[in-house]
Design an enzyme around this catalytic site. Structure first.
Site, PDB file in Angstrom:
ATOM      1  NE  ARG A 106      -3.718   1.020   2.052  1.00 27.36           N
ATOM      2  CZ  ARG A 106      -4.911   1.300   2.574  1.00 27.36           C
ATOM      3  NH1 ARG A 106      -5.014   2.188   3.552  1.00 27.36           N
ATOM      4  NH2 ARG A 106      -5.990   0.721   2.126  1.00 27.36           N
ATOM      5  CG  HIS A 133      -8.360   0.503  -2.647  1.00 23.58           C
ATOM      6  ND1 HIS A 133      -7.620  -0.573  -2.193  1.00 23.58           N
ATOM      7  CD2 HIS A 133      -9.002   1.000  -1.542  1.00 23.58           C
ATOM      8  CE1 HIS A 133      -7.802  -0.709  -0.894  1.00 23.58           C
ATOM      9  NE2 HIS A 133      -8.632   0.217  -0.475  1.00 23.58           N
ATOM     10  CD  GLN A 136     -13.030  -0.851  -0.340  1.00 23.59           C
ATOM     11  OE1 GLN A 136     -12.209  -0.781   0.565  1.00 23.59           O
ATOM     12  NE2 GLN A 136     -14.306  -1.151  -0.116  1.00 23.59           N
ATOM     13  CG  ASP A 229     -12.931   7.540  -1.358  1.00 25.97           C
ATOM     14  OD1 ASP A 229     -12.840   7.403  -0.121  1.00 25.97           O
ATOM     15  OD2 ASP A 229     -11.941   7.510  -2.123  1.00 25.97           O
ATOM     16  CB  CYS A 270     -13.757   2.397   0.135  1.00 25.17           C
ATOM     17  SG  CYS A 270     -13.262   4.130   0.054  1.00 25.17           S
ATOM     18  NE  ARG A 315     -10.894  -4.201   1.099  1.00 27.14           N
ATOM     19  CZ  ARG A 315      -9.929  -3.355   1.459  1.00 27.14           C
ATOM     20  NH1 ARG A 315     -10.189  -2.295   2.172  1.00 27.14           N
ATOM     21  NH2 ARG A 315      -8.675  -3.539   1.045  1.00 27.14           N
TER      22      ARG A 315
END
Ligand code: CP
Ligand code: NVA
Length: 336
Positions: A106, A133, A136, A229, A270, A315
């Site tokens: 990440r 991402h 996700q 988001d 998310c 997730r």
């Protein structure tokens, strides 16, 4: 289906069949977990989890998924290793590749995770970059499938900054899976044209539709999913806040907007989300700009239409599928 030794860097690298395979595998792992049936398919493996940005969900999902699969995870914190400061990505990749069976990254540019994968010699998984991402999106698609029974033809409207990791990746995911993707934002916040063209070409093959609309109430007509988001992502400078708040406030997800989409529309995010004043950043923004929420109101976040915690749970089931698909030979996964 054979994803053995394959990295998971972005959804563009995968066919719709491969993505659907990972979603089905995730569903199977979820059922095993709920039934309390052990599934340590990767016993004896070790993985490195590199985090150059902070995380709650992604880190915990990788660690718990690793534990359930019998994998030993080693967490490298944003300031707890030599990466980037004293050692290049290319050298880091070659060191970690000698010790670990897989590496999660990440951090910042997509080029970094791609370089890591090029030199590590073991599978690399993207745990979020500025551009994408992908883990996700798997969790989000599993959640939508659970709620509606299918993905094809479902309409997802993304409200807010659609140029960054979440907007980009949702557009790719929808294009790959034959969904209707709408980005709703001011013109300047739409995804990069090159990526749009790639997604439109993909959409031609899958029957997906991709569109860009600046008017929220027009965009959400007949929406199945309204997604948003944060307005300022990790790693962005503080001085963008004022302009983002001004530009994106008309795109906040409110109860009125949800209502105009229809009663079956679900709300997704998310996370983490700024929906109240119970965070230090949320409080600071209130003190400076006088707003008590940003991308979504507390009313919508806490409403029955909100499936944000299902997404968060998923997730971990989807990351289990991603790691095991890279680390196990296909015959091992056939029996899951
Ligand atoms: N959604 C998500 O990636 O959350 P974290 O930043 O907590 O990992
Ligand atoms: N766009 C957000 C996503 C967090 C999961 C960020 O990059 O900070």
């Amino acid at each position: 289906m054979n994803l053995y030794k394959k990295s998971f860097l972005k959804l563009l690298d995968f066919t719709p069949e491969e993505i659907n395979y990972l979603l089905n595998l995730s569903g199977k792992f979820k059922s095993l977990k709920k039934a309390g049936i052990p599934h340590k398919l990767c016993e004896g493996k070790s993985v490195a989890l590199i985090f150059e940005k902070t995380s709650t969900r992604t880190r915990c999902a990788f660690e718990v998924a690793a534990n359930d699969l019998g994998i030993h995870p080693v967490y490298l914190s944003p300031d707890g290793s030599q990466i980037g400061k004293k050692e290049s990505i290319k050298d880091t990749a070659r060191v970690l590749g000698r010790m670990f069976d897989g590496i999660e990254y990440r951090g910042f540019g997509q080029d970094i995770v791609e370089e890591l994968a090029k030199y590590a010699g073991v599978p690399v998984w993207n745990g979020l970059t500025n551009e994408f991402h992908p883990t996700q999106i798997l969790a989000d698609m599993l959640t939508i499938k659970e709620k509606f029974g299918e993905l094809k033809g479902k309409k997802l409207v993304y409200m807010g900054d659609a140029r960054y990791n979440m907007g980009n990746s949702l557009m790719v995911g929808c294009a790959k899976l034959g969904m209707k993707f709408v980005a709703c934002a001011p013109d300047a916040y739409f995804p990069d044209k090159k990526l749009v063209d790639i997604c439109k070409a993909e959409a031609e093959k899958t029957g997906a539709e991709i569109s860009f609309i600046t008017e929220p109430y027009i965009a959400v007509e007949d929406a199945d999913v309204i997604y948003t988001d944060v307005w300022v992502s990790m790693g962005e400078p503080d001085d963008v806040w004022a302009k983002r708040i001004k530009d994106l406030t008309p795109y906040r997800v409110t109860a009125d907007l949800m209502k105009s989409a229809g009663e079956n529309c679900i709300f997704m995010h998310c996370l983490p989300a700024f929906h109240d004043l119970k965070t230090t950043i949320g409080q600071k923004i209130y003190d400076k700009y006088g707003i008590n929420c940003m991308e979504v109101t507390d009313e919508v976040f806490e409403s029955p239409a909100s499936v944000v915690f299902d997404e968060a749970e998923n997730r971990f089931h989807t990351i289990k599928a991603v790691m095991s698909a890279s680390l196990c030979k296909p015959e091992v996964l056939e029996n899951v």
